[in-house]
Design a protein around this motif. Sequence first.
Motif, PDB file in Angstrom:
ATOM      1  N   ARG A   1      -1.385   3.248  -0.142  1.00 19.85           N
ATOM      2  CA  ARG A   1      -1.222   2.987  -1.445  1.00 19.85           C
ATOM      3  C   ARG A   1      -0.657   1.789  -1.920  1.00 19.85           C
TER       4      ARG A   1
ATOM      5  N   LEU B   1       5.224   7.498  -5.310  1.00 19.52           N
ATOM      6  CA  LEU B   1       4.314   6.578  -5.836  1.00 19.52           C
ATOM      7  C   LEU B   1       2.883   7.019  -6.514  1.00 19.52           C
TER       8      LEU B   1
ATOM      9  N   VAL C   1      10.345   2.886  -4.606  1.00 17.20           N
ATOM     10  CA  VAL C   1      10.205   3.444  -3.303  1.00 17.20           C
ATOM     11  C   VAL C   1      11.353   2.728  -2.516  1.00 17.20           C
TER      12      VAL C   1
ATOM     13  N   ILE D   1       3.583   4.383   2.845  1.00 18.71           N
ATOM     14  CA  ILE D   1       2.916   3.879   1.649  1.00 18.71           C
ATOM     15  C   ILE D   1       1.821   2.993   1.904  1.00 18.71           C
TER      16      ILE D   1
ATOM     17  N   ASP E   1       1.552   6.562 -10.222  1.00 18.39           N
ATOM     18  CA  ASP E   1       0.563   5.891 -10.481  1.00 18.39           C
ATOM     19  C   ASP E   1      -0.519   7.018 -11.230  1.00 18.39           C
TER      20      ASP E   1
ATOM     21  N   GLU F   1      10.199  -2.919  -4.301  1.00 13.08           N
ATOM     22  CA  GLU F   1       8.741  -3.292  -4.275  1.00 13.08           C
ATOM     23  C   GLU F   1       8.490  -4.560  -3.619  1.00 13.08           C
TER      24      GLU F   1
ATOM     25  N   ASP G   1      -1.288  -0.381  -5.056  1.00 13.07           N
ATOM     26  CA  ASP G   1      -0.875   0.130  -6.437  1.00 13.07           C
ATOM     27  C   ASP G   1       0.397  -0.567  -6.850  1.00 13.07           C
ATOM     28  N   LEU G   2       1.251  -1.269  -5.669  1.00  7.76           N
ATOM     29  CA  LEU G   2       2.429  -1.983  -6.440  1.00  7.76           C
ATOM     30  C   LEU G   2       2.077  -3.438  -6.648  1.00  7.76           C
TER      31      LEU G   2
ATOM     32  N   SER H   1       8.727   8.126  -0.466  1.00  2.85           N
ATOM     33  CA  SER H   1       8.210   7.199  -1.364  1.00  2.85           C
ATOM     34  C   SER H   1       6.706   7.383  -1.603  1.00  2.85           C
TER      35      SER H   1
END
Length: 278
Positions: A101, A48, A38, A98, A52, A68, A104-105, A44
């Motif tokens: 989400r 992502l 991203v 983002i 995912d 990230e 998710d990182l 991004s």
Amino acid sequence: MKVAIFSDIQGNLPAMEKVVSAIQDWDPDLVVMDGDLVNRGPSSLACLELFDRLRRESGWLPVQGNHETWMMRCDRQAPRDALEADMRRFADWTLEQIRPRLDDLRGWPDHLCFDAEGDASWVHVTHGTLNSNRQGITASLPDEDLAGAVPDDVALFVTAHTHRPLLRRFQDVPILNVGSVGSPFDGDPRGSYARLEWRDGEWHWEIIRFEYDRERADRDFQHSGFIEQGGPLARILYEEWRRARLLMPLWRRDFEPAVLAGERPLGSAVDAFIAGLD
């Protein structure tokens, strides 16, 4: 054993879709995304979400890149002043994109290791080096700067971050830089990724360059809001992508000090910098 490793997508969805298709056609046993999925680009969130899904459905593995790390830092720390807010507007634009989400990182590892047949086949993957995910390995980096940055007990050390494919050695360890999917800096606008195969008791590797729909990517930059809303520095990031050249160090050397000292407005300094590139 077949392994695909790619990195530095930088929010470029057309490039990511192309590399995903190429990797799936090759049908490796393991796929690693080596960081910087991203930021610096217009899409991004879509990148992502795509990664995912591949992580959950196909077992693709992530490594945390410096972008990230920066996204999570921007989430924790507001800009200190108006100038910093203006200089990181592109990052905060990405963060808002983002944010649904962002979890998710979290938990992505800094390093990942795997083997094919025991001790002699271990591969170490990280975005930068053992020291930092912001330390890049280039052809010109002196060996003394690699002391302690590269493990000495692996068959192959895989890195990224510089956006330039590279193969070099440090002592007895081969170092493979997989380059960038979404924004190469070696003058070649094609994306790159690496294929590894364990055959006849050793690793074999190659860098794959691929073309993708750059006109679509350009439209994404122009119409997503990234350039218009991402602040003046987003224009330099766009020029880096368009020219496949690293420009930010030149900006920091020649223009940023005057901006930080309050001697020159950020927008006009970026205008002058980009005008001087032609």
